[in-house]
Write an enzyme that holds these catalytic residues in place. Structure first.
Site, PDB file in Angstrom:
ATOM      1  N   ASP A  47      45.638  32.488  40.676  1.00 40.11           N
ATOM      2  CA  ASP A  47      44.740  32.996  41.716  1.00 40.11           C
ATOM      3  C   ASP A  47      43.332  32.441  41.488  1.00 40.11           C
ATOM      4  O   ASP A  47      42.697  32.743  40.479  1.00 40.11           O
ATOM      5  CB  ASP A  47      44.695  34.528  41.666  1.00 40.11           C
ATOM      6  CG  ASP A  47      43.843  35.088  42.792  1.00 40.11           C
ATOM      7  OD1 ASP A  47      44.304  35.037  43.945  1.00 40.11           O
ATOM      8  OD2 ASP A  47      42.706  35.542  42.526  1.00 40.11           O
ATOM      9  N   TYR A  52      34.398  31.293  42.544  1.00 37.40           N
ATOM     10  CA  TYR A  52      34.417  31.505  41.087  1.00 37.40           C
ATOM     11  C   TYR A  52      33.766  30.344  40.328  1.00 37.40           C
ATOM     12  O   TYR A  52      33.493  30.454  39.138  1.00 37.40           O
ATOM     13  CB  TYR A  52      35.855  31.700  40.566  1.00 37.40           C
ATOM     14  CG  TYR A  52      36.577  32.899  41.134  1.00 37.40           C
ATOM     15  CD1 TYR A  52      35.886  33.912  41.786  1.00 37.40           C
ATOM     16  CD2 TYR A  52      37.957  33.031  41.015  1.00 37.40           C
ATOM     17  CE1 TYR A  52      36.549  35.012  42.319  1.00 37.40           C
ATOM     18  CE2 TYR A  52      38.622  34.137  41.545  1.00 37.40           C
ATOM     19  CZ  TYR A  52      37.917  35.117  42.198  1.00 37.40           C
ATOM     20  OH  TYR A  52      38.577  36.199  42.718  1.00 37.40           O
ATOM     21  N   LYS A  77      40.423  30.970  47.909  1.00 39.37           N
ATOM     22  CA  LYS A  77      39.775  31.842  48.902  1.00 39.37           C
ATOM     23  C   LYS A  77      38.528  31.197  49.497  1.00 39.37           C
ATOM     24  O   LYS A  77      37.785  30.502  48.785  1.00 39.37           O
ATOM     25  CB  LYS A  77      39.375  33.180  48.248  1.00 39.37           C
ATOM     26  CG  LYS A  77      40.464  33.777  47.376  1.00 39.37           C
ATOM     27  CD  LYS A  77      40.132  35.151  46.850  1.00 39.37           C
ATOM     28  CE  LYS A  77      41.125  35.572  45.796  1.00 39.37           C
ATOM     29  NZ  LYS A  77      40.829  35.064  44.449  1.00 39.37           N
ATOM     30  N   HIS A 108      37.949  35.555  51.556  1.00 39.76           N
ATOM     31  CA  HIS A 108      37.629  36.298  50.323  1.00 39.76           C
ATOM     32  C   HIS A 108      37.106  37.709  50.610  1.00 39.76           C
ATOM     33  O   HIS A 108      37.545  38.681  49.994  1.00 39.76           O
ATOM     34  CB  HIS A 108      36.601  35.501  49.521  1.00 39.76           C
ATOM     35  CG  HIS A 108      36.585  35.808  48.062  1.00 39.76           C
ATOM     36  ND1 HIS A 108      36.274  34.866  47.110  1.00 39.76           N
ATOM     37  CD2 HIS A 108      36.834  36.950  47.370  1.00 39.76           C
ATOM     38  CE1 HIS A 108      36.340  35.417  45.898  1.00 39.76           C
ATOM     39  NE2 HIS A 108      36.673  36.686  46.037  1.00 39.76           N
TER      40      HIS A 108
HETATM   41  N1  NAP Z   1      39.625  39.078  45.970  1.00 43.90           N
HETATM   42  C1  NAP Z   1      38.633  39.548  45.267  1.00 43.90           C
HETATM   43  O1  NAP Z   1      37.559  39.894  45.769  1.00 43.90           O
HETATM   44  C2  NAP Z   1      38.810  39.705  43.793  1.00 43.90           C
HETATM   45  C3  NAP Z   1      37.937  40.542  43.069  1.00 43.90           C
HETATM   46  C4  NAP Z   1      38.164  40.691  41.714  1.00 43.90           C
HETATM   47  C5  NAP Z   1      39.210  40.011  41.110  1.00 43.90           C
HETATM   48  N2  NAP Z   1      40.014  39.175  41.836  1.00 43.90           N
HETATM   49  C6  NAP Z   1      41.136  38.428  41.206  1.00 43.90           C
HETATM   50  O2  NAP Z   1      41.904  39.312  40.405  1.00 43.90           O
HETATM   51  C7  NAP Z   1      41.875  38.868  39.051  1.00 43.90           C
HETATM   52  C8  NAP Z   1      41.950  40.044  38.087  1.00 43.90           C
HETATM   53  O3  NAP Z   1      40.895  40.939  38.237  1.00 43.90           O
HETATM   54  P1  NAP Z   1      39.737  41.111  37.151  1.00 43.90           P
HETATM   55  O4  NAP Z   1      39.489  39.813  36.516  1.00 43.90           O
HETATM   56  O5  NAP Z   1      38.624  41.826  37.812  1.00 43.90           O
HETATM   57  O6  NAP Z   1      40.321  42.171  36.133  1.00 43.90           O
HETATM   58  P2  NAP Z   1      41.634  42.535  35.299  1.00 43.90           P
HETATM   59  O7  NAP Z   1      42.650  41.473  35.357  1.00 43.90           O
HETATM   60  O8  NAP Z   1      41.992  43.921  35.709  1.00 43.90           O
HETATM   61  O9  NAP Z   1      41.009  42.651  33.840  1.00 43.90           O
HETATM   62  C9  NAP Z   1      40.515  41.540  33.170  1.00 43.90           C
HETATM   63  C10 NAP Z   1      39.883  42.043  31.861  1.00 43.90           C
HETATM   64  O10 NAP Z   1      40.887  42.657  31.050  1.00 43.90           O
HETATM   65  C11 NAP Z   1      40.992  41.953  29.808  1.00 43.90           C
HETATM   66  N3  NAP Z   1      42.439  41.924  29.505  1.00 43.90           N
HETATM   67  C12 NAP Z   1      43.386  41.147  30.093  1.00 43.90           C
HETATM   68  N4  NAP Z   1      44.609  41.405  29.595  1.00 43.90           N
HETATM   69  C13 NAP Z   1      44.445  42.387  28.676  1.00 43.90           C
HETATM   70  C14 NAP Z   1      45.353  43.067  27.812  1.00 43.90           C
HETATM   71  N5  NAP Z   1      46.660  42.811  27.828  1.00 43.90           N
HETATM   72  N6  NAP Z   1      44.840  44.014  26.978  1.00 43.90           N
HETATM   73  C15 NAP Z   1      43.507  44.284  26.967  1.00 43.90           C
HETATM   74  N7  NAP Z   1      42.613  43.677  27.774  1.00 43.90           N
HETATM   75  C16 NAP Z   1      43.069  42.733  28.616  1.00 43.90           C
HETATM   76  C17 NAP Z   1      40.399  40.589  30.036  1.00 43.90           C
HETATM   77  O11 NAP Z   1      39.828  40.094  28.840  1.00 43.90           O
HETATM   78  P3  NAP Z   1      40.049  38.580  28.285  1.00 43.90           P
HETATM   79  O12 NAP Z   1      40.028  37.638  29.431  1.00 43.90           O
HETATM   80  O13 NAP Z   1      38.876  38.439  27.371  1.00 43.90           O
HETATM   81  O14 NAP Z   1      41.356  38.601  27.549  1.00 43.90           O
HETATM   82  C18 NAP Z   1      39.300  40.917  31.048  1.00 43.90           C
HETATM   83  O15 NAP Z   1      38.142  41.435  30.400  1.00 43.90           O
HETATM   84  C19 NAP Z   1      40.580  38.061  38.976  1.00 43.90           C
HETATM   85  O16 NAP Z   1      40.507  37.248  37.833  1.00 43.90           O
HETATM   86  C20 NAP Z   1      40.639  37.318  40.279  1.00 43.90           C
HETATM   87  O17 NAP Z   1      41.547  36.233  40.215  1.00 43.90           O
HETATM   88  C21 NAP Z   1      39.837  39.030  43.167  1.00 43.90           C
END
Ligand code: NAP
Length: 312
Positions: A47, A52, A77, A108
């Site tokens: 994704d 980004y 996006k 997005h």
């Molecule tokens: N469409 C939108 O507006 C939008 C908005 C937000 C996000 N997104 C997409 O969704 C994806 C995921 O959302 P997100 O990045 O906000 O948050 P997330 O995936 O819920 O959480 C990521 C965080 O959790 C940590 N983490 C990952 N796996 C873990 C595990 N097994 N145990 C403990 N900690 C863990 C990561 O740290 P490390 O990386 O340091 O391991 C990072 O700090 C984004 O990267 C993006 O691609 C889209």
């Protein structure tokens, strides 16, 4: 590594792997290795987003994985400053990633930003508010999304951060119904009503921030930890497995190799292990007092979501 990741059929007949690697906030120097590791470990879905700022590095990671493009599902996006120039933004993304088509292209945010403003990503007005292009109609953004699909530059199109109200702005004139809506969905923000609406329209939900994003309290939630212990899983497995069990595509982000691996294998195991009672218990957490959103950018428009902080 071969992991049996479930696939979900979209309303246009295409199939999407139910777990994808998130790349938001992954630093360019980290994301290349993260993407290559993920693909070698069995991820087939990445994704991305123009906004980004790391698509070139994601593209390098894809190439370093050695897996052929045709085996991958790549999403990106359209950023807000490009609503009136969809194909131009898409062309930049394709060049950044080094691919000649995307599997899925999303709007997005339902927030067109001034393309001639004072910043290419976050243009601001003199009063410090984000510079929204109120003259631009979302229906016209969607028409341009349909056009790039017809041209073959993307295989499916969808939206992100669209509430029911925002979807209702584009659906009456849409020739093609969005295939997905990517939203903040996790146990503290389950958006049950919106999910019911999406189901009625045949739109597949994708969960961003499935772990609760950076410094998440979800991983230490007492109910999540209890369910994890009961099944000998990690809390992160339970959080992602919960989404898979509900037919929601989950997009966990990590740049840590061991977490990247467990977010796929553990989640698939949790999906196979969690019981109906576990899912119902997790479904009730938010209504039981834990409702919380983590991603609420200060857009100066009413997005039409429940539990969104009042900014206007
Ligand atoms: N469409 C939108 O507006 C939008 C908005 C937000 C996000 N997104 C997409 O969704 C994806 C995921 O959302 P997100 O990045 O906000 O948050 P997330 O995936 O819920 O959480 C990521 C965080 O959790 C940590 N983490 C990952 N796996 C873990 C595990 N097994 N145990 C403990 N900690 C863990 C990561 O740290 P490390 O990386 O340091 O391991 C990072 O700090 C984004 O990267 C993006 O691609 C889209």
């Amino acid at each position: 590594m071969t992991v049996n990741v479930p696939k979900i059929k979209l309303n246009d007949g295409k199939e999407i792997p139910a777990v994808g690697l998130g790349t938001w906030q992954s630093k360019p120097e980290e994301v290349r290795a993260a993407v290559a590791h993920a693909i070698k470990d069995g991820y087939r879905h990445i994704d991305c987003a123009w906004g980004y700022g790391n698509e070139k590095d994601v593209g390098e990671g894809i190439r370093a994985s050695g897996i052929s493009r045709s085996e991958l599902f790549i999403t990106s996006k359209l950023w807000g400053t490009w609503h009136s120039r969809v194909e131009e933004c898409l062309d930049q993304t394709l060049a950044n990633l080094g691919v000649d088509y995307l599997d899925l292209y999303l709007i997005h945010w339902p927030v067109p930003l001034n393309p001639k403003g004072n910043h290419p990503i976050f243009p601001l007005l003199p009063d410090g508010k984000r510079d929204v292009d109120h003259s631009w109609d979302l229906k016209d953004t969607w028409k341009q999304m349909e056009a790039v699909l017809k041209k073959g530059k993307v295989r499916s199109i969808g939206v992100s951060n669209f509430s029911q109200a925002k979807l209702e702005e584009i659906l009456p004139t849409a020739e093609i119904t969005p295939a997905v809506d990517q939203l903040e969905i996790h146990v503290y923000n389950p958006q049950h009503k919106l999910l019911d609406y999406l189901k009625s329209k045949g739109i597949t939900p994708q969960a961003y921030s499935p772990l609760g994003s950076t410094n998440s309290p979800l991983l230490a939630d007492a109910d999540v930890v209890d369910i994890a212990k009961h099944h000998d899983l990690q809390p992160s497995d339970v959080l992602i497995g919960y989404l898979l069990a509900k037919g929601i595509v989950a997009l966990p982000k990590s740049v840590t190799p061991a977490r990247i691996t467990s977010n796929l294998t553990g989640a698939v195991r949790a999906h196979e292990t969690l019981t109906k009672t576990d899912i119902e218990r997790l479904d009730r957490l938010a209504a039981g007092g834990k409702q919380k959103r983590f991603i609420t950018p200060p857009w100066p428009v009413d997005l039409g979501f429940e539990h969104w902080p009042k900014l206007l």
